[in-house]
Design a protein around this motif. Structure first.
Motif, mmCIF file in Angstrom:
data_model
loop_
_atom_site.group_PDB
_atom_site.id
_atom_site.type_symbol
_atom_site.label_atom_id
_atom_site.label_comp_id
_atom_site.label_asym_id
_atom_site.label_seq_id
_atom_site.Cartn_x
_atom_site.Cartn_y
_atom_site.Cartn_z
ATOM 1 N N ALA A 36 0.825 -1.209 0.000
ATOM 2 C CA ALA A 36 0.000 0.000 0.000
ATOM 3 C C ALA A 36 0.857 1.256 0.000
ATOM 4 O O ALA A 36 0.591 2.206 -0.752
ATOM 5 C CB ALA A 36 -0.936 -0.017 1.211
ATOM 6 N N ALA A 40 1.406 4.142 -3.045
ATOM 7 C CA ALA A 40 1.053 5.545 -2.806
ATOM 8 C C ALA A 40 2.235 6.470 -3.047
ATOM 9 O O ALA A 40 2.109 7.508 -3.720
ATOM 10 C CB ALA A 40 0.541 5.704 -1.379
ATOM 11 N N ARG A 43 3.138 6.916 -6.730
ATOM 12 C CA ARG A 43 2.268 7.837 -7.470
ATOM 13 C C ARG A 43 2.655 9.283 -7.221
ATOM 14 O O ARG A 43 2.600 10.117 -8.142
ATOM 15 C CB ARG A 43 0.808 7.584 -7.088
ATOM 16 N N THR A 85 0.908 11.532 -0.165
ATOM 17 C CA THR A 85 0.895 10.087 0.070
ATOM 18 C C THR A 85 -0.354 9.667 0.826
ATOM 19 O O THR A 85 -0.989 8.661 0.490
ATOM 20 C CB THR A 85 2.159 9.662 0.836
ATOM 21 N N ASN A 86 -0.733 10.428 1.855
ATOM 22 C CA ASN A 86 -1.932 10.079 2.621
ATOM 23 C C ASN A 86 -3.190 10.085 1.753
ATOM 24 O O ASN A 86 -4.120 9.306 1.984
ATOM 25 C CB ASN A 86 -2.102 11.025 3.807
ATOM 26 N N GLN A 88 -3.380 9.020 -1.118
ATOM 27 C CA GLN A 88 -3.354 7.804 -1.932
ATOM 28 C C GLN A 88 -3.445 6.527 -1.099
ATOM 29 O O GLN A 88 -3.570 5.436 -1.651
ATOM 30 C CB GLN A 88 -2.060 7.768 -2.758
ATOM 31 N N LEU A 89 -3.366 6.653 0.204
ATOM 32 C CA LEU A 89 -3.340 5.491 1.082
ATOM 33 C C LEU A 89 -4.736 5.114 1.568
ATOM 34 O O LEU A 89 -5.619 5.979 1.664
ATOM 35 C CB LEU A 89 -2.466 5.781 2.310
#
Length: 266
Positions: A36, A40, A43, A85-86, A88-89
């Motif tokens: 995961a 993220a 990306r 990042t968060n 995308q997580l």
């Protein structure tokens, strides 16, 4: 086109609920925290990224202060590594902070000590709200007996008696700096810090101390198990749900936070 620059090393501090994961390490047929996070971060970086963690956690084990590092040529402000990042997580994983670190930083090899906290709920009724957050026992546990018994495990020892059969480490010698047992109401805590751990070491120690806490085994039992080095004679492997990686300590010049902050993990 995304802006590129010289390669740099970034460290992230993250927390996660391990309930729905097969553990930290990437698996071919099951969801993992590593998969995961790498997806993220990749990306946001706009290129494939591989992350290295401070300590691999088992399936169902949580983290309040896991530390990872990765290398990237993407030029991003530090807050972008956090917020981007968060975004995308999954909601069960969150990056708390990002840090630019020297190229010699290594999340695993330069960790000086790691800390875990086990949280037990001691009551007759099973939990609903905390069902994935604590290890539940309907037995009453005597924290005084457990704490006294635990002190025999402090120091540098061969922890073969508390090592899973599938462990791939070349040896089981580790140094435990502290091992404390204390209580707050119905919650009983086991805090352990060491330079490193062998597979299932914390869970096996906790299961052994539980047997002392219920009175099933005497206080000197863990010391005898440690000396014998035989895993088959030790206690049960405690459930994963109540275990948290709470602390990773590095040399101070890296400037990384060392402890997770959460109500019963601070």
């Amino acid at each position: 086109m995304a802006e590129r620059g010289a390669e740099q090393r970034i460290a992230l501090v993250l927390e996660y609920d391990g309930t729905g994961f097969s553990g930290w390490q990437r698996q071919d047929d099951a969801p993992s925290v590593q998969e995961a996070l790498e997806g993220a971060v990749s990306r946001i970086a706009n290129h494939p990224v591989a992350v290295v963690c401070a300590g691999r956690t088992d399936a169902g084990v949580h983290a309040a202060a896991q530390v990872v590092h990765f290398d990237t040529t993407a030029s991003r402000p530090l807050h972008a590594w956090v917020l981007g990042t968060n975004a995308q997580l999954p909601e069960t994983v969150s990056v708390r902070s990002a840090h630019a670190v020297d190229a010699d930083f290594h999340a695993r090899y330069q960790a000086q000590r790691r800390g875990y906290r086990y949280v037990f709920l001691c009551r007759r009724a099973r939990p609903a709200l905390l069902r994935h957050r604590v290890a539940w026992t309907h037995h009453e546990l005597d924290e005084g007996r457990m704490h006294r018994a635990a002190q025999a495990l402090v120091g540098e020892h061969d922890f073969s008696a508390f090592r899973a059969a599938a462990c791939q480490a070349p040896h089981a010698v580790r140094e435990v700096y502290r091992l404390d047992v204390h209580r707050h109401g119905e919650l009983l805590f086991i805090d352990i810090e060491a330079n490193a751990f062998v597979h299932h070491m914390v869970r096996n120690i906790a299961g052994t101390l539980m047997a002392v806490g219920t009175g099933e085994q005497p206080e000197h039992w863990p010391a005898g198990l440690l000396a014998a080095g035989d895993r088959t004679r030790s206690g049960m492997t405690a459930p994963a749900a109540g275990l948290y990686l709470t602390r990773v300590v590095y040399p101070s010049h890296y400037g990384l936070p060392t402890r997770g902050q959460w109500p019963f993990l601070a």
